[in-house]
Design a protein around this motif. Sequence first.
Motif, PDB file in Angstrom:
ATOM      1  N   PRO A 124      78.712  24.690  14.476  1.00 50.80           N
ATOM      2  CA  PRO A 124      79.078  24.391  15.859  1.00 50.80           C
ATOM      3  C   PRO A 124      77.969  23.727  16.674  1.00 50.80           C
ATOM      4  O   PRO A 124      78.236  23.119  17.702  1.00 50.80           O
ATOM      5  CB  PRO A 124      79.406  25.769  16.451  1.00 50.80           C
ATOM      6  N   GLU A 125      76.712  23.813  16.201  1.00 51.35           N
ATOM      7  CA  GLU A 125      75.614  23.183  16.932  1.00 51.35           C
ATOM      8  C   GLU A 125      74.447  22.918  15.995  1.00 51.35           C
ATOM      9  O   GLU A 125      74.358  23.469  14.900  1.00 51.35           O
ATOM     10  CB  GLU A 125      75.164  24.049  18.115  1.00 51.35           C
ATOM     11  N   THR A 126      73.565  22.054  16.454  1.00 53.03           N
ATOM     12  CA  THR A 126      72.381  21.716  15.681  1.00 53.03           C
ATOM     13  C   THR A 126      71.236  21.421  16.644  1.00 53.03           C
ATOM     14  O   THR A 126      71.457  20.975  17.768  1.00 53.03           O
ATOM     15  CB  THR A 126      72.658  20.527  14.733  1.00 53.03           C
ATOM     16  N   ARG A 127      70.014  21.669  16.189  1.00 54.54           N
ATOM     17  CA  ARG A 127      68.820  21.438  17.005  1.00 54.54           C
ATOM     18  C   ARG A 127      68.248  20.069  16.632  1.00 54.54           C
ATOM     19  O   ARG A 127      68.066  19.775  15.441  1.00 54.54           O
ATOM     20  CB  ARG A 127      67.794  22.538  16.722  1.00 54.54           C
ATOM     21  N   VAL A 128      67.955  19.243  17.652  1.00 51.35           N
ATOM     22  CA  VAL A 128      67.530  17.866  17.402  1.00 51.35           C
ATOM     23  C   VAL A 128      66.368  17.465  18.304  1.00 51.35           C
ATOM     24  O   VAL A 128      66.073  18.126  19.296  1.00 51.35           O
ATOM     25  CB  VAL A 128      68.706  16.875  17.623  1.00 51.35           C
ATOM     26  N   TRP A 129      65.749  16.354  17.934  1.00 53.33           N
ATOM     27  CA  TRP A 129      64.688  15.737  18.721  1.00 53.33           C
ATOM     28  C   TRP A 129      65.248  14.410  19.221  1.00 53.33           C
ATOM     29  O   TRP A 129      65.649  13.570  18.428  1.00 53.33           O
ATOM     30  CB  TRP A 129      63.472  15.510  17.837  1.00 53.33           C
ATOM     31  N   ALA A 130      65.310  14.249  20.544  1.00 54.92           N
ATOM     32  CA  ALA A 130      65.962  13.067  21.106  1.00 54.92           C
ATOM     33  C   ALA A 130      65.191  12.509  22.285  1.00 54.92           C
ATOM     34  O   ALA A 130      64.525  13.239  23.013  1.00 54.92           O
ATOM     35  CB  ALA A 130      67.381  13.429  21.562  1.00 54.92           C
ATOM     36  N   SER A 131      65.328  11.196  22.451  1.00 54.34           N
ATOM     37  CA  SER A 131      64.808  10.524  23.631  1.00 54.34           C
ATOM     38  C   SER A 131      65.971  10.296  24.591  1.00 54.34           C
ATOM     39  O   SER A 131      67.054   9.889  24.172  1.00 54.34           O
ATOM     40  CB  SER A 131      64.196   9.175  23.253  1.00 54.34           C
ATOM     41  N   HIS A 132      65.733  10.554  25.871  1.00 58.15           N
ATOM     42  CA  HIS A 132      66.792  10.383  26.852  1.00 58.15           C
ATOM     43  C   HIS A 132      66.380   9.456  27.988  1.00 58.15           C
ATOM     44  O   HIS A 132      66.863   9.585  29.107  1.00 58.15           O
ATOM     45  CB  HIS A 132      67.229  11.750  27.394  1.00 58.15           C
ATOM     46  N   ALA A 133      65.508   8.496  27.695  1.00 56.39           N
ATOM     47  CA  ALA A 133      65.129   7.517  28.715  1.00 56.39           C
ATOM     48  C   ALA A 133      66.366   6.726  29.134  1.00 56.39           C
ATOM     49  O   ALA A 133      66.626   6.515  30.312  1.00 56.39           O
ATOM     50  CB  ALA A 133      64.037   6.603  28.192  1.00 56.39           C
ATOM     51  N   ASP A 134      67.139   6.294  28.147  1.00 56.46           N
ATOM     52  CA  ASP A 134      68.434   5.654  28.356  1.00 56.46           C
ATOM     53  C   ASP A 134      69.432   6.400  27.499  1.00 56.46           C
ATOM     54  O   ASP A 134      69.065   6.986  26.470  1.00 56.46           O
ATOM     55  CB  ASP A 134      68.401   4.179  27.942  1.00 56.46           C
ATOM     56  N   GLU A 135      70.702   6.368  27.906  1.00 59.45           N
ATOM     57  CA  GLU A 135      71.729   7.078  27.147  1.00 59.45           C
ATOM     58  C   GLU A 135      73.101   6.483  27.444  1.00 59.45           C
ATOM     59  O   GLU A 135      73.262   5.751  28.423  1.00 59.45           O
ATOM     60  CB  GLU A 135      71.701   8.570  27.461  1.00 59.45           C
ATOM     61  N   VAL A 136      74.051   6.799  26.592  1.00 61.27           N
ATOM     62  CA  VAL A 136      75.422   6.360  26.810  1.00 61.27           C
ATOM     63  C   VAL A 136      76.002   7.183  27.948  1.00 61.27           C
ATOM     64  O   VAL A 136      75.948   8.411  27.930  1.00 61.27           O
ATOM     65  CB  VAL A 136      76.259   6.515  25.522  1.00 61.27           C
ATOM     66  N   LYS A 137      76.541   6.507  28.942  1.00 59.79           N
ATOM     67  CA  LYS A 137      77.114   7.151  30.124  1.00 59.79           C
ATOM     68  C   LYS A 137      78.641   7.208  30.057  1.00 59.79           C
ATOM     69  O   LYS A 137      79.253   8.037  30.709  1.00 59.79           O
ATOM     70  CB  LYS A 137      76.700   6.410  31.395  1.00 59.79           C
ATOM     71  N   GLU A 138      79.241   6.287  29.289  1.00 57.30           N
ATOM     72  CA  GLU A 138      80.694   6.238  29.154  1.00 57.30           C
ATOM     73  C   GLU A 138      81.029   5.879  27.705  1.00 57.30           C
ATOM     74  O   GLU A 138      80.531   4.889  27.176  1.00 57.30           O
ATOM     75  CB  GLU A 138      81.259   5.195  30.106  1.00 57.30           C
ATOM     76  N   VAL A 139      81.853   6.718  27.075  1.00 57.30           N
ATOM     77  CA  VAL A 139      82.249   6.499  25.683  1.00 57.30           C
ATOM     78  C   VAL A 139      83.154   5.264  25.610  1.00 57.30           C
ATOM     79  O   VAL A 139      84.069   5.120  26.429  1.00 57.30           O
ATOM     80  CB  VAL A 139      82.990   7.744  25.137  1.00 57.30           C
ATOM     81  N   PRO A 140      82.926   4.371  24.654  1.00 52.36           N
ATOM     82  CA  PRO A 140      83.768   3.175  24.540  1.00 52.36           C
ATOM     83  C   PRO A 140      85.211   3.525  24.165  1.00 52.36           C
ATOM     84  O   PRO A 140      85.443   4.550  23.515  1.00 52.36           O
ATOM     85  CB  PRO A 140      83.114   2.375  23.409  1.00 52.36           C
ATOM     86  N   PRO A 141      86.160   2.685  24.542  1.00 45.51           N
ATOM     87  CA  PRO A 141      87.550   2.894  24.130  1.00 45.51           C
ATOM     88  C   PRO A 141      87.660   2.971  22.608  1.00 45.51           C
ATOM     89  O   PRO A 141      86.994   2.215  21.895  1.00 45.51           O
ATOM     90  CB  PRO A 141      88.276   1.652  24.662  1.00 45.51           C
ATOM     91  N   GLY A 142      88.486   3.894  22.117  1.00 42.73           N
ATOM     92  CA  GLY A 142      88.689   4.046  20.680  1.00 42.73           C
ATOM     93  C   GLY A 142      87.686   4.951  19.996  1.00 42.73           C
ATOM     94  O   GLY A 142      87.814   5.243  18.818  1.00 42.73           O
ATOM     95  N   PHE A 143      86.669   5.397  20.716  1.00 47.43           N
ATOM     96  CA  PHE A 143      85.639   6.273  20.165  1.00 47.43           C
ATOM     97  C   PHE A 143      85.901   7.720  20.566  1.00 47.43           C
ATOM     98  O   PHE A 143      86.426   7.990  21.641  1.00 47.43           O
ATOM     99  CB  PHE A 143      84.244   5.880  20.667  1.00 47.43           C
ATOM    100  N   ALA A 144      85.509   8.631  19.701  1.00 45.89           N
ATOM    101  CA  ALA A 144      85.538  10.058  20.015  1.00 45.89           C
ATOM    102  C   ALA A 144      84.158  10.479  20.499  1.00 45.89           C
ATOM    103  O   ALA A 144      83.139   9.986  20.004  1.00 45.89           O
ATOM    104  CB  ALA A 144      85.929  10.865  18.781  1.00 45.89           C
ATOM    105  N   HIS A 145      84.120  11.382  21.440  1.00 47.52           N
ATOM    106  CA  HIS A 145      82.882  11.992  21.930  1.00 47.52           C
ATOM    107  C   HIS A 145      82.627  13.188  21.022  1.00 47.52           C
ATOM    108  O   HIS A 145      83.368  14.157  21.053  1.00 47.52           O
ATOM    109  CB  HIS A 145      83.106  12.406  23.382  1.00 47.52           C
ATOM    110  N   THR A 146      81.585  13.122  20.178  1.00 43.29           N
ATOM    111  CA  THR A 146      81.410  14.124  19.123  1.00 43.29           C
ATOM    112  C   THR A 146      80.230  15.070  19.307  1.00 43.29           C
ATOM    113  O   THR A 146      80.059  15.990  18.518  1.00 43.29           O
ATOM    114  CB  THR A 146      81.300  13.431  17.749  1.00 43.29           C
TER     115      THR A 146
END
Length: 182
Positions: free
Chosen positions: A115-137
Amino acid sequence: MTRIVVVDNHGQFTHLEGRALRDLGIETEIVDNTTPPEEIDADGIVLSGGPSMERIGNSADYLDLDVPVLGICLGMQIIADQRGGRVGGGEYGGYADVTVEILDEEDPLLGSLAPETRVWASHADEVKEVPPGFAHTGRSEVCEIEAISDTEHDLYGVQWHPEVAHTEEGQAVFENFREICE
């Protein structure tokens, strides 16, 4: 043997992406993002992270090569931007060790991490809106859109860096991508 090309978008971890794939026994080549699309010969493509949407070269064109694509950090943002989503500055800013909630247990790239995982991520920029046809996963407490997928077109993106040691199940992400490519 599965062949995956890593597109270098001038990120600091690109070489680690290539190494992670090679460590799994995958034939891997790192190519510059100015490589003409017709010269890409692969069963799958990884769009690496990088510093800026201004330096993505031909990365957008690689999305139309009819092979699976995994976008990492900037690579995910390229996919979202080119497919009608929206990218913007992150509220958190730089790198963070975060827990990502996996939103779709059936997703071929991330479902095995639920159900979850621990990750290392950069968040300087990020996706704000999921594109049409894509699932938010995937989502986290610092970034609503940590992962997206379009299984119909085999386009996948993660905001985090599966290639670094701080990401607990990064190797599983690459193994799952290999299965998608096969």
